[in-house]
Design an enzyme around this catalytic site. Structure first.
Site, mmCIF file in Angstrom:
data_model
loop_
_atom_site.group_PDB
_atom_site.id
_atom_site.type_symbol
_atom_site.label_atom_id
_atom_site.label_comp_id
_atom_site.label_asym_id
_atom_site.label_seq_id
_atom_site.Cartn_x
_atom_site.Cartn_y
_atom_site.Cartn_z
ATOM 1 C CB SER A 119 -0.971 -0.043 1.194
ATOM 2 O OG SER A 119 -1.984 0.936 1.071
ATOM 3 C CG ASP A 174 -7.325 -2.732 -2.589
ATOM 4 O OD1 ASP A 174 -7.932 -2.007 -1.785
ATOM 5 O OD2 ASP A 174 -6.093 -2.846 -2.576
ATOM 6 C CG HIS A 208 -5.892 -2.260 1.008
ATOM 7 N ND1 HIS A 208 -5.244 -1.948 -0.170
ATOM 8 C CD2 HIS A 208 -5.234 -1.587 1.986
ATOM 9 C CE1 HIS A 208 -4.250 -1.123 0.086
ATOM 10 N NE2 HIS A 208 -4.220 -0.892 1.391
#
Length: 232
Positions: A119, A174, A208
């Protein structure tokens, strides 16, 4: 690692089982620490590789109502046209370059170092690899995007990593960093480095986060880019 900023403790490290001849530096996501990723790498470790999972300094984050949390740089928004913390991204990138330099001083050449992250950490790893003159073994970029993308290709004009290997992974479900961000980033990366060296993998139903299948792919990538050297 972070200059005079004392809010970031020493990295979580998974030492090599024998003499370390290669290293992976992996950067966690927003609000996290390096500990969970150190545990993840301990499960897929290679005996000659040292895994370094630094912790981001704590700072107020605009996206989360200025609440303080571990963050490599400020995030103003998640939309493609959101303003970006250019000064913070560049400052964080310099800190990561200093961490790479420290490993070189410890005896591991930069071309035996993989930089990676998840991320926000993956975003920083891509930006750093594209703007450094340190030649890296490759990058592992999970569930992320390329920050300051409009500054490229000029920003990467002097990079040593035009031919680096990149493994980019993204879940197709995600909700935080949409899959389209990942696929657009992969397309942009193919314009910035040798496109034959860019691999983009998607994972069906993955939100995610990371998954076991993805970590196997990461391990295989590390094995390929950081093989044992002959006298080990």
């Amino acid at each position: 690692m972070c200059g005079n900023n004392m809010s970031a403790p020493l990295p979580a490290i998974v030492p090599a089982a024998r003499k370390a001849t290669a290293a992976v530096i992996f950067l966690h996501g927003l609000g996290d620490t390096g500990h969970g990723w150190a545990e993840a790498f301990a499960g897929i470790r290679l005996p000659h590789v040292k895994y370094i999972c630094p912790h981001a300094p704590t700072m107020p984050v605009s996206l989360n109502m200025r609440m303080s949390m571990p963050s490599w740089f400020d995030i103003y928004g998640l939309s493609p046209d959101a303003n970006e913390d250019e000064a913070g991204i560049k400052r964080a990138s310099e800190n990561i370059k200093a961490l790479i330099d420290q490993e070189v001083k410890n005896g591991i050449p930069s071309h035996r170092i993989i930089l990676g992250g998840f991320s926000q950490g993956g975003a920083l790893s891509l930006y750093t690899a594209l703007t450094t003159q340190q030649k890296l073994a490759g990058v592992v970029a999970l569930s992320c995007w390329l920050p300051l993308r409009n500054s490229f290709p000029q920003a990467s004009a002097n990079t040593a990593n035009k031919d680096m290997q990149v493994l980019q992974c993204h879940g197709d479900s995600d909700p935080l960093v949409p899959f389209i961000f990942g696929s657009q980033t992969a397309a942009k990366m193919k314009d910035l480095i040798n496109p034959d060296n860019m691999v983009f993998k998607s994972y069906r139903g993955l939100p995610h986060s990371a998954c076991p299948e993805e970590m196997v792919d990461v391990k295989r990538f590390i094995e390929k880019q950081l093989p044992p050297i002959s006298d080990e």
